[in-house]
Design a protein around this motif. Structure first.
Motif, short mmCIF file in Angstrom:
data_model
loop_
_atom_site.label_atom_id
_atom_site.label_comp_id
_atom_site.label_asym_id
_atom_site.label_seq_id
_atom_site.Cartn_x
_atom_site.Cartn_y
_atom_site.Cartn_z
N ALA A 135 30.49 42.36 32.13
CA ALA A 135 31.43 41.47 32.81
C ALA A 135 31.75 41.95 34.20
N GLU A 136 31.63 43.26 34.45
CA GLU A 136 31.95 43.80 35.76
C GLU A 136 31.17 43.09 36.85
N GLU A 137 29.89 42.86 36.65
CA GLU A 137 29.07 42.20 37.65
C GLU A 137 29.16 40.68 37.57
N ALA A 138 29.64 40.16 36.47
CA ALA A 138 29.72 38.72 36.31
C ALA A 138 30.98 38.15 36.94
N GLY A 139 31.80 39.01 37.58
CA GLY A 139 33.00 38.53 38.25
C GLY A 139 34.19 38.41 37.34
N GLU A 140 34.14 38.99 36.16
CA GLU A 140 35.23 38.87 35.20
C GLU A 140 36.22 40.02 35.30
N ILE A 141 35.92 41.03 36.08
CA ILE A 141 36.77 42.21 36.16
C ILE A 141 37.28 42.38 37.60
N LEU A 142 38.55 42.79 37.72
CA LEU A 142 39.16 43.05 39.02
C LEU A 142 39.55 44.53 39.06
N PHE A 143 39.47 45.14 40.23
CA PHE A 143 39.71 46.57 40.38
C PHE A 143 40.78 46.82 41.44
N ARG A 144 41.54 47.92 41.22
CA ARG A 144 42.56 48.33 42.19
C ARG A 144 42.80 49.82 42.02
N ALA A 145 42.97 50.52 43.14
CA ALA A 145 43.33 51.93 43.11
C ALA A 145 44.85 52.02 43.01
N MET A 146 45.32 52.75 41.99
CA MET A 146 46.76 52.90 41.78
C MET A 146 47.05 54.28 41.20
N ALA A 147 48.13 54.90 41.65
CA ALA A 147 48.57 56.15 41.05
C ALA A 147 48.97 55.86 39.61
N ASP A 148 48.97 56.91 38.78
CA ASP A 148 49.32 56.71 37.39
C ASP A 148 50.27 57.78 36.89
N ASP A 149 50.82 57.54 35.71
CA ASP A 149 51.72 58.50 35.09
C ASP A 149 50.99 59.30 34.01
N GLY A 150 49.68 59.26 34.03
CA GLY A 150 48.87 59.93 33.02
C GLY A 150 48.28 58.96 32.02
N GLU A 151 48.92 57.81 31.87
CA GLU A 151 48.43 56.82 30.91
C GLU A 151 48.35 55.41 31.48
N GLN A 152 49.21 55.08 32.41
CA GLN A 152 49.28 53.73 32.95
C GLN A 152 49.51 53.78 34.45
N PRO A 153 49.19 52.67 35.15
CA PRO A 153 49.48 52.64 36.59
C PRO A 153 50.99 52.71 36.84
N ILE A 154 51.34 53.31 37.96
CA ILE A 154 52.74 53.38 38.38
C ILE A 154 53.13 52.06 39.04
#
Length: 171
Positions: free
Chosen positions: A46-65
């Motif tokens: 799906a990554e190449e099929a346009g189904e996935i979106l990406f973003r750089a984000m700091a995290d708390d060890g388990e989830q984005p802040i």
């Protein structure tokens, strides 16, 4: 030595087209010609099929802040609220469609050939739904924006509500 006679020119547009294309390819021949590209697309999923979106984000060890430069938006840069503090469709939180390589080099960690310090997170496009929408703005950029005009605080809460939908892609 004899010379080979020049080929007879085609007598119709159809004959000319057939001569240029050397006859239409059968469905099997078209599949053979495109099989390597199909295999590559399937291997990337799906990554190449346009189904996935990406973003750089700091995290708390388990989830984005949750924050303006992580899972959120910067007022005056990503969104420009009106005098009543309302934002609408047309601006929003930046994401990269299809592949994390569409993120700017400063937003990709070394594991993705970048210089960024934050991990890259991914979300399935279908997880972005009302009151948010995804809009692709170019081949390498898109944004998650409000569907309708809402208070900036409400929009930030709506973005924060997607926190559990993001998964770590790369550190």
């Amino acid at each position: 030595m004899g010379t080979t006679p020049a080929p007879t020119p085609p007598r119709s547009i159809d004959a000319l087209w057939a001569a240029i294309t050397r006859a239409p390819a059968s469905p099997e021949r078209r599949l053979q010609r495109h099989r390597p590209a199909l295999a590559l697309a399937q291997s990337r999923g799906a990554e190449e099929a346009g189904e996935i979106l990406f973003r750089a984000m700091a995290d708390d060890g388990e989830q984005p802040i949750i924050g303006d430069e992580d899972l959120g938006v910067r007022e005056g840069i990503d969104v420009r609220p009106d005098s009543a503090g309302v934002v609408g469709p047309g601006r929003g939180m930046s994401v990269a469609p299809r592949t994390p390589r569409n993120l700017h080099i400063n937003h990709r960690p070394a594991s993705l050939d970048g210089t960024g310090t934050k991990p890259v997170w991914r979300i399935e496009r279908e997880r972005i739904d009302d009151p948010l929408a995804y809009r692709q703005t170019s081949t390498k950029h898109g944004q998650i924006e409000p569907v309708t005009a809402v208070a900036l605080s409400k929009y930030r809460c709506d973005l924060a509500a997607t926190r559990d939908d993001w998964t770590l892609h790369a550190r």
